[in-house]
Every structure is written in C-alpha cells, then in structure tokens.
Motif scaffolding. Structure first.
Motif, mmCIF file in Angstrom:
data_model
loop_
_atom_site.group_PDB
_atom_site.id
_atom_site.type_symbol
_atom_site.label_atom_id
_atom_site.label_comp_id
_atom_site.label_asym_id
_atom_site.label_seq_id
_atom_site.Cartn_x
_atom_site.Cartn_y
_atom_site.Cartn_z
ATOM 1 N N VAL A 1 0.822 -1.212 0.000
ATOM 2 C CA VAL A 1 0.000 0.000 0.000
ATOM 3 C C VAL A 1 0.859 1.266 0.000
ATOM 4 O O VAL A 1 1.905 1.315 0.639
ATOM 5 C CB VAL A 1 -0.951 0.094 1.224
ATOM 6 C CG1 VAL A 1 -2.082 -0.871 1.086
ATOM 7 C CG2 VAL A 1 -0.205 -0.084 2.519
ATOM 8 N N SER A 2 0.376 2.255 -0.695
ATOM 9 C CA SER A 2 1.059 3.549 -0.796
ATOM 10 C C SER A 2 2.505 3.425 -1.233
ATOM 11 O O SER A 2 3.361 4.164 -0.773
ATOM 12 C CB SER A 2 1.046 4.293 0.536
ATOM 13 O OG SER A 2 -0.237 4.628 0.870
ATOM 14 N N GLY A 3 2.750 2.504 -2.112
ATOM 15 C CA GLY A 3 4.118 2.334 -2.578
ATOM 16 C C GLY A 3 4.370 3.032 -3.900
ATOM 17 O O GLY A 3 5.414 2.841 -4.513
ATOM 18 N N GLY A 4 3.407 3.800 -4.362
ATOM 19 C CA GLY A 4 3.645 4.564 -5.582
ATOM 20 C C GLY A 4 3.035 3.983 -6.851
ATOM 21 O O GLY A 4 3.309 4.485 -7.939
ATOM 22 N N LYS A 5 2.194 2.949 -6.722
ATOM 23 C CA LYS A 5 1.628 2.343 -7.933
ATOM 24 C C LYS A 5 0.732 3.332 -8.681
ATOM 25 O O LYS A 5 0.887 3.531 -9.883
ATOM 26 C CB LYS A 5 0.815 1.080 -7.570
ATOM 27 C CG LYS A 5 1.633 0.012 -6.871
ATOM 28 C CD LYS A 5 0.789 -1.210 -6.557
ATOM 29 C CE LYS A 5 -0.333 -0.970 -5.573
ATOM 30 N NZ LYS A 5 0.090 -0.593 -4.220
ATOM 31 N N SER A 6 -0.191 3.956 -7.938
ATOM 32 C CA SER A 6 -1.098 4.903 -8.614
ATOM 33 C C SER A 6 -0.321 6.087 -9.166
ATOM 34 O O SER A 6 -0.649 6.608 -10.238
ATOM 35 C CB SER A 6 -2.162 5.415 -7.651
ATOM 36 O OG SER A 6 -2.923 4.346 -7.176
ATOM 37 N N THR A 7 0.702 6.491 -8.436
ATOM 38 C CA THR A 7 1.524 7.595 -8.903
ATOM 39 C C THR A 7 2.175 7.240 -10.236
ATOM 40 O O THR A 7 2.196 8.042 -11.169
ATOM 41 C CB THR A 7 2.620 7.914 -7.868
ATOM 42 O OG1 THR A 7 2.005 8.052 -6.594
ATOM 43 C CG2 THR A 7 3.360 9.170 -8.225
ATOM 44 N N LEU A 8 2.682 6.017 -10.305
ATOM 45 C CA LEU A 8 3.325 5.555 -11.533
ATOM 46 C C LEU A 8 2.345 5.577 -12.699
ATOM 47 O O LEU A 8 2.653 6.083 -13.787
ATOM 48 C CB LEU A 8 3.871 4.138 -11.276
ATOM 49 C CG LEU A 8 4.427 3.307 -12.418
ATOM 50 C CD1 LEU A 8 5.479 4.064 -13.187
ATOM 51 C CD2 LEU A 8 5.019 2.018 -11.875
ATOM 52 N N GLU B 1 9.311 15.090 1.498
ATOM 53 C CA GLU B 1 9.368 16.500 1.088
ATOM 54 C C GLU B 1 8.327 16.776 0.018
ATOM 55 O O GLU B 1 7.608 17.770 0.069
ATOM 56 C CB GLU B 1 10.758 16.847 0.538
ATOM 57 C CG GLU B 1 11.766 17.153 1.624
ATOM 58 C CD GLU B 1 13.203 17.077 1.110
ATOM 59 O OE1 GLU B 1 13.409 17.005 -0.121
ATOM 60 O OE2 GLU B 1 14.126 17.069 1.950
ATOM 61 N N LYS B 2 8.257 15.850 -0.924
ATOM 62 C CA LYS B 2 7.288 16.034 -2.011
ATOM 63 C C LYS B 2 5.865 16.021 -1.467
ATOM 64 O O LYS B 2 5.048 16.884 -1.797
ATOM 65 C CB LYS B 2 7.448 14.920 -3.048
ATOM 66 C CG LYS B 2 6.476 15.027 -4.199
ATOM 67 C CD LYS B 2 6.472 13.790 -5.091
ATOM 68 C CE LYS B 2 5.718 12.653 -4.439
ATOM 69 N NZ LYS B 2 5.504 11.509 -5.322
ATOM 70 N N MET B 3 5.569 15.048 -0.604
ATOM 71 C CA MET B 3 4.202 14.930 -0.100
ATOM 72 C C MET B 3 3.824 16.142 0.764
ATOM 73 O O MET B 3 2.684 16.591 0.746
ATOM 74 C CB MET B 3 4.029 13.624 0.680
ATOM 75 C CG MET B 3 4.103 12.409 -0.233
ATOM 76 S SD MET B 3 4.130 10.836 0.654
ATOM 77 C CE MET B 3 2.398 10.558 0.973
#
Ligand SMILES: Nc1ncnc2c1ncn2[C@@H]1O[C@H](COP(=O)(O)OP(=O)(O)OP(=O)(O)O)[C@@H](O)[C@H]1O
Ligand SMILES: [Mg+2]
Length: 631
Positions: A104-111, A334-336
């Motif tokens: 979870v929240s490992g960046g899949k949707s971001t990718l 930092e980004k978040m």
C-alpha cells in the motif's frame, strides 16, 4: 505574465498543432515521419526513453520518472526493460495485462498517473504525434483502412506493419460516406486527454451485480435504433466504453482482481487477440496498454484459485516495492509535504531523515550474514560508506531476499502522523523528536500491526532516536566553532607536521620563537586516542598516514581533511572533546552569564544562517543537546 495571457497562448499553441487532411495526405506524413504510426506500447516506451536515460553504476535510470518517484530505480528499470521495451518491439508480452504489484502507498497509482499525464503531453509533441480517422469514437488507426490483401505491398513501400481490422462502424462509413474511396477518408491529429476521454481511460469496478459490461465495451443506443432500423447497425451503437475510449493509448484498471470474472475475460481476449467483442458486431480491434494494480495478498489469493489459471498466464506481474533508501524516502516526504496544506510549517533539519530511518528499518529484512546489523545495512543501501564493506557486499545483501520492500511502514502513514501532530498542536515548527513521538503514538492506532510487530517497531523508533542524538550533538558542536572546517583543517595540519617530524626523526621549528622543538607527543596522542589507537599501534598509524600523503603527492593530489576517514573522525572527536564542557555548560545553564548568553546567541544565529533552522527549532535543539550532554 498574467494567467489570462498564458491561457490564450496555450490555446494558440494547441490550435497550431491541429491537423486535418485526407488519407492520401496522411500517407505523405507517414513517409516523412513513420513513427506517427507506431503502436500504443511503442509510443509509451519511446515517451519514457525520450525523457532521457542515465547510466548510474551500470544501471539504467529513466529520467521520465525521476521527479516524482524516488528510490524505485531498479523496479522501474525492470519494468521498462522487461515489459515496455519488448512490448514496443511487438513481442508477446504486449499481449498481456501489466499488473503492478506492491504494498500500500508504494507509488503504484503515482506511476500510472505519470504514464497518463506523460502520454497527454507526449501526444502534443512531434515525436509523440498520433492520427486517427476523424469522427471515430475509438480514434481508429487510419492504416486499418488499407485492405488486408494490400498490406504486404504497403509494408514493402513504407516499412510499416499494420495490425487489426477496420471497425464495423468505419467499414460502414467508408461505404456510405466516402463511397469506398479510402484515399478521401478524413484523418485528423488527435491529442490524448483523460478528461475528454481520448486515448486514456480508467475503469474501476463497482458492485458486481449492477455493473454492466457496457462500461467497458459500450452499448446500444436505443434512441437511434428506430432511425437505423436494427441493433446490428453500428451507427446505433455507442462505442463509449472505457476500452473503446482508451484505444491507441492506455487504460488503467483499478482493483482488477476484485473484479467479476466475466469482465476479466473480456479484457483477456482484448489483450491476447488485440480485439474484443461488443454487441452484435464482428470483433473490434484495439491497440492499448492495459495497466492494473494490486497488493501482494490480493494477488496471492487470486493465483491460488484454480479457476483463474488461464487468466494468470495472460498477466505479467511487475513488482513495485517500497523504496529502501533513507535519502530517497526523505525526498518522498518532502514532495508529499509540498503538496499538502501543511507546507508552510517549519520542519527542523534532519526531522524527515530521522523519520525516514525509522521507516526504512521497518522495511528491511534481517541480514543473514553475521557481521552486519540492520543499521549498517540501512546505511549501505543508502550508498554510505561503512567500514569493512564495499559495493559488492551491497549487491550480496540485496540478493539475500527477493521480496524485500514488500512490507513495512508506508509513506502515507508517516505524512499523516506529521500532519496530525502539526494540526493538533497548532505548531509552527516541528522537530525530529515531535515526529518520533507521534510515530510511536500512532502505532497503537495502526490497524494492521500485531503486538509482535509493534515491539519491533518501537525498537526501531529508539534506534532512530539514537541516530538523531548523534546528529544533534554534532550539529551543535559544529555550530559552536566559529568556522568548523577551518578549525579542523588547522588542527590536522598541526598534527601532520608533528607526525612528519616524528617519523623522520627531526625537530620542528616553533613559529613564534624560531626555536627548535621536539614533536608534540601529547597533541598527537590526544588525537589518536579519540579513535582508540594504542601506544603500541601509534607508530604504524603515523607511518601509514605519511605513506598515504606521499601516495597522494605522487598522483598530484592534495591530501586534505577528507582524505583519510579515520583521521578525520579523530580530528572531529578531538575538536568536540575540547568543546564538550563549553557546550555542556552553555547549553544547559538556566542562568547564563553575559559571556554565555553571547555565545548562545552566536550559535543560534549560526544554526539559522548556515544550517536551516528557525529560532524556535534552533533553541529547542540547543536545549536538547544540553540535556543529552548532562546525562
Ligand atoms: N517511491 C516513491 N516515490 C515518490 N513518492 C512515493 C513513493 N512511494 C509512495 N509515494 C507517495 O506516497 C503516496 C501514495 O502513493 P500511491 O497512491 O501512488 O500508492 P499506491 O501504491 O497506489 O497505494 P494503494 O495501494 O494504497 O493504492 C503518494 O503521494 C506518492 O506520491
Ligand atoms: Mg493506488
């Protein structure tokens, strides 16, 4: 420039990109720029490649992802080179659904979002330009107009292979609107846009009972049946499902494994054969990248079900693990934070780093080799020097487990804790201790943490706390020295002069009186003792340093403060030891005298000017270090 001007300019730019012409004219474009006819997979691959590739330690880093995804270089390299690249070359992987699997929240949707936004932008560039039959709801590839029996001739002339059949709708339009004259069919340049449903789609399953396959493949338009007379007239069909709209680009399939089987079968025939069935029509060809995502548990239960076997072989799974590098995790936070509404709060230096240490520790697996602990492993993974280990050891460590990074604390948890601390306490400034405390409190409320795991995590919080103590002490001590680097350098030069004289058995000259004096044994020992060099070992140590200096000299390099790790450490410790009492007294006294007050103000000013603190966080740091030194 004001925003209205910019909007106008943007519109102007878009206007300039538009193109419309006949199929015959389109062929002219293809002659000049054959890449406009590339497949969806190939376009995605080229988009990634065009953003630049950097070779770091023999590995490819794809710049396309680098400003939003951190620490996933290896997973992304695998994704690009084992999926996108072969898929672009029309190899078989293209026919499988890409399933991103990760915690979870490992960046899949971001990718996935990056790919979508990337394609939207890329389709507006020359390299990513794409054309379609005008007026087609599926933005059909104009080359489908070329009849099958002429495709070999087309290939011979243009070097481009054509896959797929002209859709039922365009077959009919060709006949009715263009009288069969292919060359007259109007073609236009299209621009991907998720909002306008061009080439980018998202499908998310809802209640399986009420969900209609029409969401994927479109449906009959009952209002027009009367007009066209029959359900099998393609004009009476709305090709507006997600699969239709995503043609030529990509479709994201959210929660794919939660979906009803009948949906999955549709997808599979699409990916496998490059076409799907809708209504009462012949198969419809489609060319699109389908990306789904899932977590490990869901995936395991999916493949353990025998019924899913056939599906399974048509999916290609790519892991998207958590980042395992402290410095990259810091960047994620930092980004978040930048994207959140707490971005105006002052975060003391090292706060995010300390939180990241905790997080990374929860994700790492215990090293199997005996001589290394988790903290060292964490440092090595982050590319730091750890005495006695080199980069080959790091590779060995990585090979010990093939599922590392699939569990542990997720970045969203950390950010939630940070923001809840800020909001609850109405703070304008937070530091590492605030965050560690909050992370600790949060463990009680975390839904998926067992008691055993909690124990382990609490231990990591203390480890991170100890790391912070070291960092804090160093920071304050450095700030106490007027110019730290300068002082360290002076002390080292002094030490080296003495070592040289000692080894060569000569005398030094006192700079003030000009007198000849013996090497200062007391000074040399006071430095060497800092790193545990015994009386017996001192000679060897000093000689080793001289050898190092002459080796440097031979190569024309300057031996400086950073050339010898252990010597640097010794110098640093010596400087700090000399300072310790001053720091201790100054930072902890409740009633400072004038001199001490002056010093404190000086240090606070230095922390603010040179190290990024504000006055609250600098004062907090001083108080904390004072209490540490008095323990
Ligand atoms: N490696 C990373 N680099 C940059 N940001 C990351 C990384 N991992 C997670 N994030 C950030 O964490 C947040 C959650 O990520 P995202 O929603 O992409 O995860 P996900 O894998 O889709 O999670 P879920 O399984 O819960 O849907 C986002 O703000 C994302 O930017
Ligand atoms: Mg997601």
């Amino acid at each position: 420039m004001d925003i209205l001007k910019k909007i106008e300019m943007q519109r102007h730019e878009e206007e300039k990109l538009k193109w419309e012409g006949t199929f015959a004219e389109y062929l002219e474009i293809i002659k000049e720029k054959p890449w406009v006819a590339q497949s969806a997979h190939s376009r995605v691959y080229n988009m990634i490649k065009d953003a630049g590739v950097e070779k770091v330690d023999g590995k490819n880093q794809y710049q396309f992802f680098s400003n939003q995804l951190f620490g996933l270089e290896e997973a992304l390299e695998k994704l690009v080179e084992e999926y996108f690249h072969p898929a672009a070359k029309r190899l078989d992987v293209r026919k499988r659904i890409l399933l991103l699997m990760g915690p979870v929240s490992g960046g899949k949707s971001t990718l996935v979002a990056m790919l979508k936004r990337g394609l939207e932008a890329y389709s507006r560039t020359d390299r990513g330009a794409i054309y379609a039959i005008k007026g087609c709801p599926m933005h059909e590839d104009p080359l489908h107009l070329i009849p099958h029996h002429l495709r070999q001739d087309f290939f011979d002339e243009y070097g481009i292979r054509i896959e797929g059949n002209l859709s039922p709708l365009n077959t009919m339009r060709l006949d009715k609107e263009y009288g069969g004259r292919i060359e007259d069919v109007i073609v236009e340049r299209i621009f991907f846009s998720e909002d306008k449903r061009v080439g980018i789609g998202t499908f998310s399953p809802s209640d399986p009972k009420s969900q209609d396959i029409a969401d994927l493949t479109g449906s009959i338009d009952f209002s027009t049946i009367a007009e066209y007379g029959s359900e099998s007239d393609p004009r009476a069909y709305r090709f507006d499902g997600e699969l239709n709209k995503a043609n030529r680009g990509m479709m994201e399939f959210q929660e794919m494994l939660k979906c009803d089987e009948k949906f999955l079968w549709h997808l599979l025939s699409l990916t496998q054969e490059g076409n799907f069935k809708a209504g009462r029509f012949a198969l419809i060809s489609a060319d699109e990248l389908i990306v789904a995502h899932t977590n490990e548990t869901e995936y395991r239960s999916f493949i353990s079900n025998k019924k899913n076997e056939a599906l399974h072989s048509r999916i290609i799974v790519m892991p998207v693990p958590y980042n395992l590098k402290v410095s990259q995790e810091e960047k994620i936070y930092e980004k978040m934070i930048r994207e959140s509404d707490v971005s105006n709060v002052h975060i003391a230096p090292h706060t995010l780093k300390v939180a990241a240490m905790f997080t990374i520790l929860t994700r790492l697996k215990e090293p199997k080799k005996g001589d290394i602990d988790l903290v060292k492993k964490m440092r090595l993974y982050d590319g730091q020097n750890v005495e006695g280990f080199n980069s080959a050891d790091v590779e060995e460590l990585k090979k010990e487990y093939n599922d590392e990074g699939m569990s542990g604390i997720d970045p969203r948890y950390v950010i939630n804790r940070i923001s809840s601390t800020i909001i609850r306490k109405e703070m304008t400034s937070i530091n590492a201790l605030d965050v560690l405390r909050s992370l600790k409190e949060g463990l009680d409320q975390h839904p998926s943490i067992t008691d055993e795991l909690k124990e382990r995590y609490l231990n990591f919080i203390s480890v991170a706390r100890k790391e912070f103590d070291d960092i804090a002490k160093k920071e304050v001590q450095k700030a106490f020295v007027y110019s730290y680097e300068e002082s360290a350098k002076t002390l080292m030069d002094n030490y080296l002069d003495n070592v040289e004289a000692y080894c060569n058995k000569i005398k030094l000259r006192d700079p003030l009186t000009g007198e000849e004096i013996n090497p200062d044994e007391k000074l040399m020992r006071s430095i060497e003792e800092q790193i545990g060099i015994s009386e017996n070992a001192k000679k060897a140590f000093r000689e080793e340093i001289l050898i190092r200096i002459s080796a440097y000299a031979r190569k024309g390099k300057r031996f400086d403060y950073n050339s010898h790790d252990r010597l640097r450490e010794a110098i640093q410790k010596k400087l700090f030891a000399d300072l310790k009492d001053v720091v201790k007294i100054t930072t902890s006294t409740k009633t400072p005298d004038e001199q001490q007050l002056k010093k404190v103000n000086e240090v606070v000013a230095r922390l603010i000017d040179e190290h990024g603190y504000n006055s609250t966080s600098a004062n907090e740091l001083l108080r904390y270090v004072g209490s540490l030194l008095n323990r």
